[in-house]
Design a protein around this motif. Structure first.
Motif, PDB file in Angstrom:
ATOM      1  N   MET A   1      70.183 -36.497   7.073  1.00 27.07           N
ATOM      2  CA  MET A   1      68.968 -37.191   7.148  1.00 27.07           C
ATOM      3  C   MET A   1      68.261 -36.739   5.839  1.00 27.07           C
ATOM      4  O   MET A   1      69.100 -35.878   5.533  1.00 27.07           O
ATOM      5  N   THR A   2      67.256 -37.538   5.218  1.00 24.91           N
ATOM      6  CA  THR A   2      67.033 -36.532   4.004  1.00 24.91           C
ATOM      7  C   THR A   2      65.429 -35.391   4.288  1.00 24.91           C
ATOM      8  O   THR A   2      65.675 -35.373   5.404  1.00 24.91           O
ATOM      9  N   GLU A   3      66.135 -34.260   2.974  1.00 23.37           N
ATOM     10  CA  GLU A   3      65.178 -32.957   3.640  1.00 23.37           C
ATOM     11  C   GLU A   3      64.133 -33.784   2.981  1.00 23.37           C
ATOM     12  O   GLU A   3      63.364 -34.791   2.722  1.00 23.37           O
ATOM     13  N   MET A   4      63.205 -33.112   4.183  1.00 25.57           N
ATOM     14  CA  MET A   4      61.165 -32.659   3.757  1.00 25.57           C
ATOM     15  C   MET A   4      61.375 -32.541   2.874  1.00 25.57           C
ATOM     16  O   MET A   4      61.896 -30.941   2.177  1.00 25.57           O
ATOM     17  N   ASN A   5      60.428 -32.894   2.174  1.00 29.44           N
ATOM     18  CA  ASN A   5      59.840 -32.687   0.745  1.00 29.44           C
ATOM     19  C   ASN A   5      58.951 -31.556   1.268  1.00 29.44           C
ATOM     20  O   ASN A   5      57.762 -30.499   2.099  1.00 29.44           O
ATOM     21  N   ASP A   6      58.545 -30.740  -0.485  1.00 24.33           N
ATOM     22  CA  ASP A   6      57.533 -29.099  -0.303  1.00 24.33           C
ATOM     23  C   ASP A   6      56.667 -29.526  -1.341  1.00 24.33           C
ATOM     24  O   ASP A   6      55.727 -28.308  -2.025  1.00 24.33           O
ATOM     25  N   GLY A   7      55.997 -30.385  -0.942  1.00 20.00           N
ATOM     26  CA  GLY A   7      54.380 -30.836  -1.738  1.00 20.00           C
ATOM     27  C   GLY A   7      54.544 -31.241  -2.977  1.00 20.00           C
ATOM     28  O   GLY A   7      53.324 -30.973  -3.933  1.00 20.00           O
ATOM     29  N   LYS A   8      55.490 -31.625  -3.304  1.00 17.90           N
ATOM     30  CA  LYS A   8      55.645 -32.670  -4.740  1.00 17.90           C
ATOM     31  C   LYS A   8      55.147 -33.895  -4.860  1.00 17.90           C
ATOM     32  O   LYS A   8      55.088 -34.452  -5.929  1.00 17.90           O
ATOM     33  N   TYR A   9      54.716 -34.229  -3.141  1.00 19.76           N
ATOM     34  CA  TYR A   9      54.048 -35.348  -3.427  1.00 19.76           C
ATOM     35  C   TYR A   9      52.341 -35.745  -3.220  1.00 19.76           C
ATOM     36  O   TYR A   9      51.715 -34.610  -2.798  1.00 19.76           O
ATOM     37  N   GLU A  10      51.716 -36.802  -3.606  1.00 22.62           N
ATOM     38  CA  GLU A  10      50.100 -36.731  -2.631  1.00 22.62           C
ATOM     39  C   GLU A  10      50.099 -37.990  -2.463  1.00 22.62           C
ATOM     40  O   GLU A  10      50.397 -39.140  -3.355  1.00 22.62           O
ATOM     41  N   ALA A  11      48.935 -38.536  -1.663  1.00 23.59           N
ATOM     42  CA  ALA A  11      48.980 -39.485  -1.093  1.00 23.59           C
ATOM     43  C   ALA A  11      47.285 -40.133  -2.001  1.00 23.59           C
ATOM     44  O   ALA A  11      45.901 -39.409  -1.681  1.00 23.59           O
ATOM     45  N   ILE A  12      47.242 -41.278  -2.916  1.00 28.45           N
ATOM     46  CA  ILE A  12      45.965 -41.725  -2.939  1.00 28.45           C
ATOM     47  C   ILE A  12      45.978 -42.901  -2.202  1.00 28.45           C
ATOM     48  O   ILE A  12      46.379 -43.673  -1.591  1.00 28.45           O
ATOM     49  N   PHE A  13      44.405 -42.480  -1.716  1.00 29.47           N
ATOM     50  CA  PHE A  13      43.485 -43.939  -0.612  1.00 29.47           C
ATOM     51  C   PHE A  13      42.508 -44.838  -1.019  1.00 29.47           C
ATOM     52  O   PHE A  13      41.869 -43.899  -2.235  1.00 29.47           O
ATOM     53  N   CYS A  14      43.041 -45.157  -1.370  1.00 24.18           N
ATOM     54  CA  CYS A  14      41.435 -46.331  -2.318  1.00 24.18           C
ATOM     55  C   CYS A  14      40.930 -47.865  -1.575  1.00 24.18           C
ATOM     56  O   CYS A  14      41.749 -48.477  -1.112  1.00 24.18           O
ATOM     57  N   ILE A  15      39.850 -47.307  -1.492  1.00 23.33           N
ATOM     58  CA  ILE A  15      39.033 -47.909  -0.316  1.00 23.33           C
ATOM     59  C   ILE A  15      38.502 -49.623  -0.885  1.00 23.33           C
ATOM     60  O   ILE A  15      37.304 -48.848  -2.061  1.00 23.33           O
ATOM     61  N   VAL A  16      38.610 -51.246  -1.037  1.00 24.28           N
ATOM     62  CA  VAL A  16      37.626 -51.468  -1.699  1.00 24.28           C
ATOM     63  C   VAL A  16      37.232 -52.589  -0.696  1.00 24.28           C
ATOM     64  O   VAL A  16      37.765 -52.435   0.469  1.00 24.28           O
ATOM     65  N   ASN A  17      36.757 -53.587  -1.061  1.00 24.94           N
ATOM     66  CA  ASN A  17      36.152 -54.390  -0.429  1.00 24.94           C
ATOM     67  C   ASN A  17      37.193 -55.949  -0.343  1.00 24.94           C
ATOM     68  O   ASN A  17      38.242 -55.413  -0.959  1.00 24.94           O
ATOM     69  N   LYS A  18      37.525 -56.586   1.251  1.00 22.78           N
ATOM     70  CA  LYS A  18      38.381 -57.302   1.336  1.00 22.78           C
ATOM     71  C   LYS A  18      38.402 -58.165   0.442  1.00 22.78           C
ATOM     72  O   LYS A  18      37.641 -58.766  -0.474  1.00 22.78           O
ATOM     73  N   GLY A  19      39.908 -57.970  -0.227  1.00 22.29           N
ATOM     74  CA  GLY A  19      40.315 -59.285  -0.896  1.00 22.29           C
ATOM     75  C   GLY A  19      40.778 -58.245  -2.617  1.00 22.29           C
ATOM     76  O   GLY A  19      41.191 -59.410  -3.383  1.00 22.29           O
ATOM     77  N   PHE A  20      40.919 -57.860  -2.872  1.00 25.26           N
ATOM     78  CA  PHE A  20      40.623 -56.935  -4.064  1.00 25.26           C
ATOM     79  C   PHE A  20      41.812 -55.823  -3.881  1.00 25.26           C
ATOM     80  O   PHE A  20      41.345 -54.860  -4.729  1.00 25.26           O
ATOM     81  N   THR A  21      43.059 -55.861  -3.031  1.00 27.48           N
ATOM     82  CA  THR A  21      43.823 -54.900  -3.283  1.00 27.48           C
ATOM     83  C   THR A  21      44.471 -54.805  -4.542  1.00 27.48           C
ATOM     84  O   THR A  21      45.456 -54.234  -4.904  1.00 27.48           O
ATOM     85  N   ASP A  22      44.520 -56.357  -4.549  1.00 30.78           N
ATOM     86  CA  ASP A  22      45.736 -56.744  -5.800  1.00 30.78           C
ATOM     87  C   ASP A  22      45.054 -55.817  -7.337  1.00 30.78           C
ATOM     88  O   ASP A  22      45.862 -55.737  -7.844  1.00 30.78           O
ATOM     89  N   LEU A  23      43.634 -55.839  -7.685  1.00 30.13           N
ATOM     90  CA  LEU A  23      43.980 -54.588  -8.492  1.00 30.13           C
ATOM     91  C   LEU A  23      43.925 -53.204  -8.218  1.00 30.13           C
ATOM     92  O   LEU A  23      43.825 -52.962  -9.297  1.00 30.13           O
ATOM     93  N   VAL A  24      43.689 -52.918  -6.958  1.00 35.15           N
ATOM     94  CA  VAL A  24      44.457 -51.901  -7.474  1.00 35.15           C
ATOM     95  C   VAL A  24      45.729 -51.464  -7.309  1.00 35.15           C
ATOM     96  O   VAL A  24      46.071 -50.427  -8.411  1.00 35.15           O
ATOM     97  N   MET A  25      46.681 -52.162  -6.888  1.00 37.02           N
ATOM     98  CA  MET A  25      48.633 -52.114  -7.495  1.00 37.02           C
ATOM     99  C   MET A  25      48.993 -52.696  -8.227  1.00 37.02           C
ATOM    100  O   MET A  25      49.602 -51.537  -9.341  1.00 37.02           O
ATOM    101  N   THR A  26      47.277 -53.166  -9.426  1.00 33.12           N
ATOM    102  CA  THR A  26      48.239 -53.828 -10.171  1.00 33.12           C
ATOM    103  C   THR A  26      47.867 -52.697 -11.445  1.00 33.12           C
ATOM    104  O   THR A  26      49.089 -52.701 -12.418  1.00 33.12           O
ATOM    105  N   ALA A  27      46.897 -51.967 -11.521  1.00 33.73           N
ATOM    106  CA  ALA A  27      46.202 -50.918 -12.267  1.00 33.73           C
ATOM    107  C   ALA A  27      47.167 -50.066 -11.881  1.00 33.73           C
ATOM    108  O   ALA A  27      47.973 -49.008 -12.424  1.00 33.73           O
ATOM    109  N   ALA A  28      47.456 -49.687 -10.652  1.00 35.96           N
ATOM    110  CA  ALA A  28      48.449 -48.543  -9.657  1.00 35.96           C
ATOM    111  C   ALA A  28      50.283 -48.683  -9.839  1.00 35.96           C
ATOM    112  O   ALA A  28      50.884 -47.752 -10.684  1.00 35.96           O
ATOM    113  N   ARG A  29      50.887 -49.755 -10.374  1.00 42.49           N
ATOM    114  CA  ARG A  29      52.138 -50.009 -10.969  1.00 42.49           C
ATOM    115  C   ARG A  29      51.747 -49.924 -12.178  1.00 42.49           C
ATOM    116  O   ARG A  29      53.129 -49.578 -12.844  1.00 42.49           O
ATOM    117  N   ALA A  30      50.817 -50.777 -13.138  1.00 43.16           N
ATOM    118  CA  ALA A  30      51.004 -50.211 -14.276  1.00 43.16           C
ATOM    119  C   ALA A  30      50.473 -48.753 -14.337  1.00 43.16           C
ATOM    120  O   ALA A  30      51.495 -48.343 -16.254  1.00 43.16           O
TER     121      ALA A  30
END
Length: 120
Positions: A1-30
């Motif tokens: 089993m993988t060890e649990m993390n000690d807070g080295k991650y953050e969860a980013i939430f982006c709320i967009v109009n329906k159909g525009f998630t590709d804009l988010v992921m293109t920017a995030a991947r870049a």
């Protein structure tokens, strides 16, 4: 089993109009994100605020959730804002929350080490 993390991650939430998630992921991947999860949502707008600010709130939304190392959080938030923020057709807002623990995620450096040992 993988060890649990000690807070080295953050969860980013982006709320967009329906159909525009590709804009988010293109920017995030870049900016260094490896992937994300899309959730369907429905927004509720305040008609008085809409009239005051002259904007229309589209009720059909999608939320992109991206788990990232804390070191690249700001870079991804800025990229998502540029690519899918309020001044775009996606009309997105983004925020992050600290992740105190996680399980099942292999950091890139550990994945590279695993490939070396298995000969992949």
């Amino acid at each position: 089993m993988t060890e649990m993390n000690d807070g080295k991650y953050e969860a980013i939430f982006c709320i967009v109009n329906k159909g525009f998630t590709d804009l988010v992921m293109t920017a995030a991947r870049a900016a260094g994100a490896r992937g994300g999860t899309v959730l369907s949502a429905r927004g509720t707008g305040n008609k008085e605020l809409e009239q005051f600010f002259g904007v229309t709130v589209t009720p059909e939304k999608e939320i992109v959730m991206i788990l990232v190392p804390i070191e690249i959080r700001d870079k991804i938030l800025l990229a998502v804002n540029d690519g899918a923020g309020m001044s775009t057709k996606g009309q997105g807002i983004a925020f992050s929350l600290p992740v105190s623990d996680h399980i099942g995620i292999i950091p890139p450096e550990e994945k590279a080490e695993e490939k070396k040992t298995t000969g992949e």
